[in-house]
Design a protein around this motif. Structure first.
Motif, PDB file in Angstrom:
ATOM      1  N   SER A  13     -28.166  32.388  22.256  1.00 59.65           N
ATOM      2  CA  SER A  13     -26.971  31.369  22.498  1.00 59.65           C
ATOM      3  C   SER A  13     -27.174  30.815  23.330  1.00 59.65           C
ATOM      4  CB  SER A  13     -25.279  32.320  22.337  1.00 59.65           C
ATOM      5  OG  SER A  13     -25.754  32.576  20.947  1.00 59.65           O
ATOM      6  N   ALA A  14     -27.458  30.585  24.931  1.00 54.15           N
ATOM      7  CA  ALA A  14     -27.181  30.720  25.705  1.00 54.15           C
ATOM      8  C   ALA A  14     -28.781  29.848  26.203  1.00 54.15           C
ATOM      9  CB  ALA A  14     -27.249  31.541  27.357  1.00 54.15           C
ATOM     10  N   ILE A  15     -29.644  30.594  25.990  1.00 51.53           N
ATOM     11  CA  ILE A  15     -31.148  29.548  25.951  1.00 51.53           C
ATOM     12  C   ILE A  15     -30.806  29.085  25.338  1.00 51.53           C
ATOM     13  CG2 ILE A  15     -33.357  30.367  25.606  1.00 51.53           C
ATOM     14  CD1 ILE A  15     -32.630  33.277  26.194  1.00 51.53           C
ATOM     15  N   ALA A  16     -30.522  28.527  24.054  1.00 50.82           N
ATOM     16  CA  ALA A  16     -30.697  27.452  22.900  1.00 50.82           C
ATOM     17  C   ALA A  16     -29.585  26.884  23.596  1.00 50.82           C
ATOM     18  CB  ALA A  16     -30.224  27.711  22.171  1.00 50.82           C
ATOM     19  N   LEU A  17     -28.505  26.969  24.415  1.00 51.23           N
ATOM     20  CA  LEU A  17     -27.702  25.925  24.634  1.00 51.23           C
ATOM     21  C   LEU A  17     -28.012  24.830  25.805  1.00 51.23           C
ATOM     22  CD1 LEU A  17     -24.280  27.831  23.898  1.00 51.23           C
ATOM     23  CD2 LEU A  17     -24.319  25.805  23.010  1.00 51.23           C
ATOM     24  N   GLY A  18     -28.708  26.180  26.532  1.00 49.67           N
ATOM     25  CA  GLY A  18     -29.495  25.333  28.273  1.00 49.67           C
ATOM     26  C   GLY A  18     -30.357  24.724  27.918  1.00 49.67           C
ATOM     27  N   GLU A  19     -31.315  24.801  26.437  1.00 53.14           N
ATOM     28  CA  GLU A  19     -32.261  24.122  26.397  1.00 53.14           C
ATOM     29  C   GLU A  19     -31.309  22.664  25.098  1.00 53.14           C
ATOM     30  OE1 GLU A  19     -35.988  24.509  27.427  1.00 53.14           O
ATOM     31  OE2 GLU A  19     -34.898  25.183  28.087  1.00 53.14           O
ATOM     32  N   VAL A  20     -30.526  22.572  24.924  1.00 56.17           N
ATOM     33  CA  VAL A  20     -30.609  21.926  24.633  1.00 56.17           C
ATOM     34  C   VAL A  20     -30.333  20.197  25.447  1.00 56.17           C
ATOM     35  CG1 VAL A  20     -28.390  20.483  22.615  1.00 56.17           C
ATOM     36  CG2 VAL A  20     -29.005  22.757  22.759  1.00 56.17           C
ATOM     37  N   SER A  21     -30.001  20.041  26.124  1.00 53.27           N
ATOM     38  CA  SER A  21     -29.945  18.650  27.016  1.00 53.27           C
ATOM     39  C   SER A  21     -31.053  18.222  27.277  1.00 53.27           C
ATOM     40  CB  SER A  21     -28.930  18.703  28.458  1.00 53.27           C
ATOM     41  OG  SER A  21     -29.385  19.593  28.920  1.00 53.27           O
TER      42      SER A  21
END
Length: 153
Positions: free
Chosen positions: A64-72
């Protein structure tokens, strides 16, 4: 109207649509090789149910953290970068809450959305920041659930 994944949107969308779309976004943000590495456990991590559950918990948190970190960065070139980043962050945080950690029995959707909006005022910039934020969010949910249990008795 574009879906913004705020509380009112989440309440009106069919669950299967939310699950399918959030899974597609997650898959887009976290490459398959990274996913494989996250969910490949060492033998000692699978010795007992508790250790396996702990390893899975950690893997889901990191995913989840990796995915959220890639969003921007994934939406940086879109016409409405900030709006799209915020929308997709809300969707991934819903996935974290409802699918990855299945917290709906412990925390209401309203409580989740309230916490998400506070996070999105100044969201973390990368996966490491998101790990800290998501860990704090889980602690917050545990305290909400503990308070709910105390009030029920």
């Amino acid at each position: 109207m574009q879906r913004d994944y705020t509380l009112s949107c989440l309440l009106t969308m069919p669950r299967h649509e939310l699950e399918e779309f959030s899974q597609r976004i997650l898959t887009r943000m976290v490459p398959e090789d990274v996913m494989e590495e996250l969910f490949t456990f060492e033998p000692e991590e699978t010795e007992t149910e508790d250790r396996l559950r702990s390893a899975q918990f950690d893997a889901m948190l990191r995913m989840s953290a990796i995915a959220l970190g890639e969003v921007s960065s994934a939406f940086a070139d879109s016409d409405q970068a900030n709006q799209n980043t915020e929308r997709m962050s809300r969707l991934l945080l819903w996935h974290f809450y409802a699918v990855a950690f299945q917290l709906e029995a412990a925390v209401t959707l309203e409580q989740h959305c309230e916490a998400v909006e506070k996070i999105l005022v100044t969201p973390p910039k990368d996966a490491f920041g998101w790990i800290k934020t998501l860990t704090e969010l889980l602690h917050h949910y545990a305290s909400l659930n503990d308070n709910g249990d105390a009030q029920a008795h």
